[in-house]
Enzyme design. Sequence first.
Site: not given
Ligand code: ADP
Length: 323
Positions: A50-51, A53-56, A58, A73, A166
């Site tokens: 799905l994507g 992030g900084g350290f995760a 999904c 995640k 944030d």
């Molecule tokens: P981090 O805490 O490392 O910043 P995120 O929470 O932003 O990570 O999650 C990383 C990516 O995963 C997001 O930018 C988004 O694309 C996707 N994502 C996160 N949560 C969801 C969700 N509940 N449903 C769909 N995609 C999600």
Amino acid sequence: KPTKRPKPESRPKPEEKPTNPDRIDDKWRPPPSISEPGSAPETYVIGRKLGKGGFAVCFEGKSKTTAEVFALKVVKAKVEQKKMMEKFRTELQIHAKMHHPNIVEFLRAFTIDEHTYVVLQLCPNGSLTEMVKVRACLSLPEVRRYMIQICGGVKYMHKRSVIHRDLKMGNIFLDAQMNIKIGDFGLAAVMADEHDRRTTLCGTPNYIAPEILSKSSTRGHDNKVDTWAIGVICYAMLMGTPPFQSKTQQEIYSKLRTLEYEWKIDSKNYIPRQAKDFVAACLNLNSAERPEMDELVEHEFFTMGAIADALEIICLKSRPTWL
Ligand code: ADP
């Protein structure tokens, strides 16, 4: 003939950021299915990414028992930086207590093979960042709908003494019905009491409130940092870009410190006075003067015109035609 110079392979390019050792590798994928440990284990079949992030990272995860699809995640279970571990623990503790129609529902978290999996409600329509990138300016009935839902979710958090800290378009997702779901509680903090003020520097340049920047301030900051971010988000939905958008972080900061933003007049994009008032109320340099959420949800911007009642998925890509 110019002589070819050997490429300095060993030297990192100046623009390359040092890699974060706690971040999951881009190519990493979980096994095809993962089973939650415990007496009544649930198995999730891993789907598309799905994507990240900084350290995760999904992934989609489909429950074998109910066929329901969730967002999984994934983060490294053992991270080198202690601070990251604490940040993640706080995120889970705070998020698990939040139950609101406009907040991403946290279901459970478990650790397998050095990775922690957080099961979250799936938001299949991405974040506001992607939608605003494609659509640029949204229509007024859409902005009212998204804003009232965001304010509703934040009002719920603030009532429970949680500051998100944030809020930004990239952390605000859309569910299958195009409803707002606020996610990523990575920087959230619980106020010990109403007068407790956090003093850490946090947030994302475009959305950061001025009091977070003023290092001389010993007062710290409170839940009004979220109100500021709401103003930035509302402006961005109306205009297509955040109000203090600039090439460098320094320029962004200098613009926000002096409230340097403008409403560009455009025949195709009419912005009513009430919308400008709403944004101006949130983007007040004096945090104490910014409205509380109770007041903000009553703002005349929400009552002066139509609020989109239901939105089709097509609205991610194109402007709805209102009757
Ligand atoms: P981090 O805490 O490392 O910043 P995120 O929470 O932003 O990570 O999650 C990383 C990516 O995963 C997001 O930018 C988004 O694309 C996707 N994502 C996160 N949560 C969801 C969700 N509940 N449903 C769909 N995609 C999600």
